[in-house]
Motif scaffolding. Structure first.
Motif, PDB file in Angstrom:
ATOM      1  N   LEU A 112       0.909   4.185  -2.848  1.00 19.56           N
ATOM      2  CA  LEU A 112       0.695   5.579  -2.480  1.00 19.56           C
ATOM      3  C   LEU A 112       1.829   6.420  -3.033  1.00 19.56           C
ATOM      4  O   LEU A 112       1.627   7.527  -3.527  1.00 19.56           O
ATOM      5  CB  LEU A 112       0.624   5.727  -0.955  1.00 19.56           C
TER       6      LEU A 112
ATOM      7  N   CYS B 253      -3.136  14.067  -1.096  1.00 18.05           N
ATOM      8  CA  CYS B 253      -2.028  13.393  -0.434  1.00 18.05           C
ATOM      9  C   CYS B 253      -1.013  14.345   0.175  1.00 18.05           C
ATOM     10  O   CYS B 253       0.001  13.906   0.690  1.00 18.05           O
ATOM     11  CB  CYS B 253      -1.312  12.465  -1.413  1.00 18.05           C
TER      12      CYS B 253
ATOM     13  N   LYS C 115       0.833  -1.197   0.000  1.00 19.75           N
ATOM     14  CA  LYS C 115       0.000   0.000   0.000  1.00 19.75           C
ATOM     15  C   LYS C 115       0.869   1.249   0.000  1.00 19.75           C
ATOM     16  O   LYS C 115       0.587   2.224  -0.686  1.00 19.75           O
ATOM     17  CB  LYS C 115      -0.942  -0.012   1.202  1.00 19.75           C
ATOM     18  N   THR C 116       1.933   1.224   0.810  1.00 16.07           N
ATOM     19  CA  THR C 116       2.834   2.374   0.844  1.00 16.07           C
ATOM     20  C   THR C 116       3.464   2.608  -0.513  1.00 16.07           C
ATOM     21  O   THR C 116       3.600   3.727  -0.978  1.00 16.07           O
ATOM     22  CB  THR C 116       3.936   2.145   1.898  1.00 16.07           C
TER      23      THR C 116
ATOM     24  N   MET D  12      -6.567   2.625  -2.205  1.00 13.71           N
ATOM     25  CA  MET D  12      -5.632   3.735  -2.183  1.00 13.71           C
ATOM     26  C   MET D  12      -6.377   5.012  -2.544  1.00 13.71           C
ATOM     27  O   MET D  12      -7.229   4.980  -3.424  1.00 13.71           O
ATOM     28  CB  MET D  12      -4.490   3.504  -3.185  1.00 13.71           C
ATOM     29  N   PRO D  13      -6.088   6.156  -1.942  1.00 13.58           N
ATOM     30  CA  PRO D  13      -5.285   6.254  -0.720  1.00 13.58           C
ATOM     31  C   PRO D  13      -6.010   5.569   0.442  1.00 13.58           C
ATOM     32  O   PRO D  13      -7.245   5.499   0.439  1.00 13.58           O
ATOM     33  CB  PRO D  13      -5.187   7.764  -0.483  1.00 13.58           C
TER      34      PRO D  13
ATOM     35  N   CYS E 218      -0.578  13.347   3.596  1.00  7.34           N
ATOM     36  CA  CYS E 218      -0.208  11.966   3.878  1.00  7.34           C
ATOM     37  C   CYS E 218       1.229  11.937   4.363  1.00  7.34           C
ATOM     38  O   CYS E 218       2.092  12.620   3.840  1.00  7.34           O
ATOM     39  CB  CYS E 218      -0.324  11.108   2.613  1.00  7.34           C
TER      40      CYS E 218
ATOM     41  N   ARG F   2      -8.694  11.244   3.320  1.00  9.99           N
ATOM     42  CA  ARG F   2      -7.902  10.939   2.125  1.00  9.99           C
ATOM     43  C   ARG F   2      -8.745  10.248   1.063  1.00  9.99           C
ATOM     44  O   ARG F   2      -8.243   9.874   0.009  1.00  9.99           O
ATOM     45  CB  ARG F   2      -6.713  10.043   2.504  1.00  9.99           C
TER      46      ARG F   2
END
Length: 520
Positions: free
Chosen positions: A7, A36, A3-4, A72-73, A39, A88
């Protein structure tokens, strides 16, 4: 980590997409960058600072999949149940912008016009903290779950108020969670001295009744920032205790977690963070025990004794939890939805603040319901075959907690704006406010291009238009009077503005609206 990574792909795509000519491709830049900018990678590192357009292009199909499925996000709360600040979550039109770009072949546009890609550092969100507490370097010595506390003096000569806090794990791969306590006593130092090596073992709390929880870090968390005017008092000559939970499998690895704080000596509204709903004192059908190969639902209830202003909530479970919902029920029976996370993911947690504080009167009942799946069908289940899971401190045990961030109520707290992307019409009850759609033409647009705001006004409607920067600072405001109900066009002034992301808010007679505005 996946996921990171994605992103990061979305973040860095901004530098290449914003130079495109078509309107829909420009909207992609707004979507990615505008959602983002707040984020923050919890570890403070920059795992995606070197991702290029080529890498983004190669992963375009996966980007479309992750965005379309709303993975995502990352934003676990259900926005249809309740609203939270600094969301987000992408709108359907924003998701369509990204998928359309991918379907069109993910064109780069004119890269010679692209701004420089974002630059990430290792300093985190709080760049110039008034106080930094860094625990000693510690090598994990246990082969099972270990809770270890590390006390340190604040060295403050006078009382201060904490307005923001950021925890940066030294090794995020072995830090299960971190609790931060303020400590007015000396027992923590005694415990530290009586045990070999840095820190001391401390299951549950900090091992001393003098310690009070002020913040927490869990996977997915960013900086913890209190609304303007609110703070947590840090007494002079007090201590900070950093409690770190290292899970099984971390033995032999090193960690040096640090905590950074923004402080002020100006008195603030005292704010508290407490696990009001928990598996120890508020279960109505406990104990928290889930036999193997079963699914169970648990409930909690607690009645508050005085007026509070609820600022935020933070649900917490472990691995077999699948959903959790928390709400309030007033004495007259009215239900106030607070948060629902229908698809619990242990790796994405946080303290979710509300757009405005919520007043909760005495005799209001706080309620929570959580579902646990201890079967093979739950791919997060740590045991195969499944084993009975009970409440406990280990990762493979379970918890059911909702932390509440609150202060004593003061008249007018409901009108405090925590997130400037939401509007509040002063003097009008929230139930009476209609949220209207707004549209900004030439968006994104160059600084020298005209932009217009399109709204639907009421008759004899006095409309206040305000422009905020992405941090919530008011930049401009202007009033407009419309005698006839209908569609209206308002020219937006770019005077005093620079390229960036802005929030445009409009407030009229019993209605409100907001829109993101990007100036290139």
């Amino acid at each position: 980590m996946k996921k990171t990574f994605f992103l990061g792909l979305l973040l860095n795509a901004y530098g290449f997409l914003s130079a495109q000519t078509p309107t829909w491709s420009g909207n992609i830049a707004k979507v990615i960058y505008g959602n983002c900018t707040s984020c923050h990678h919890s570890g403070g590192a920059a795992p995606f600072s070197m991702i290029s357009y080529g890498q983004t292009f190669n992963n375009r199909s996966l980007i479309k999949t992750f965005v379309s499925q709303k993975l995502m996000p990352p934003w676990p709360p259900d926005s249809k149940y309740s609203q939270h600040a600094f969301s987000r979550e992408l709108s359907e039109s924003e998701i369509q912008s990204i998928t359309s770009w991918v379907d069109a072949g993910a064109p780069s546009g004119d890269l010679t016009k692209a701004p420089a890609p974002p630059v990430y550092d290792n300093l985190g969100f709080i760049k110039n903290p008034e106080l930094t507490i860094t625990m000693p370097s510690y090598t994990v010595s246990s082969s099972v779950d270990e809770y270890r506390c590390f006390p340190d003096s604040t060295r403050l000569a006078k009382d201060m108020w904490m307005t923001a806090l950021e925890c940066i794990p030294g090794d995020p791969s072995i830090v299960h969670h971190v609790l931060i306590f303020k400590d007015k006593g000396t027992r923590s130092y005694t415990l530290d001295k009586n045990e070999a090596g840095p820190g001391y073992v401390c299951f549950g709390g900090a091992g001393t009744s003098d310690a009070e929880l002020i913040a927490a870090w869990v996977p997915g968390s960013g900086a913890f920032v209190l609304p303007k005017g609110f703070g947590m008092k840090i007494p002079a000559r007090s201590n900070i205790i950093i409690q770190v939970h290292y899970p099984a499998g971390a033995k032999g690895k090193k960690d040096q977690t640090k905590v950074k704080m923004q402080l002020t000596d100006k008195p603030q509204r005292e704010t508290f963070l407490a696990p009001v709903l928990n598996h120890e004192t508020s279960m109505t059908n406990g104990p928290l025990k889930v036999p193997s190969n079963t699914k169970k639902t648990f409930n909690q209830r607690f009645v508050i004794p005085f007026n509070i202003s609820l600022i935020g909530v933070a649900p917490h479970m472990h691995l077999i939890g699948t959903s959790i919902k928390t709400w309030a029920v007033q004495a007259d029976g009215k239900e106030i939805p607070l948060i629902s996370i229908p698809h619990w993911d242990f790796h994405w947690q946080g303290i979710y603040q509300f757009p405005n504080p919520i007043k909760l009167a005495p005799f209001t009942a706080l309620m929570s319901e959580a579902v646990y799946d201890n079967t093979e069908a739950n791919h997060h289940n740590p045991n195969s075959p499944p084993k009975e899971v009970t409440q406990g401190e280990s990762t493979t045990d379970e918890m059911m907690i909702t932390y509440f961030l609150f202060a004593a109520y003061q008249a007018g707290d409901e009108r405090i704006i925590i997130d400037s992307s939401y509007s509040l019409v002063s003097g009008i009850k929230s139930e009476a406010v209609i949220k209207k759609d707004m549209y900004i033409s030439t968006n994104p647009g160059a600084i020298n291009q005209p932009s217009n705001l399109y709204i639907q006004s009421e008759s004899n409607d006095k409309v206040k238009v305000s422009i905020f920067d992405i941090r919530g600072t008011l930049i401009q405001t202007a009033d407009h009077l419309f005698a006839i109900k209908g569609h209206q066009s308002i020219a937006l002034s770019k005077r005093t503005l620079i390229p960036g992301i802005y929030i445009v808010k409009a407030q009229g007679k019993n209605w409100t609206g907001s829109a993101k505005w990007m100036i290139l």
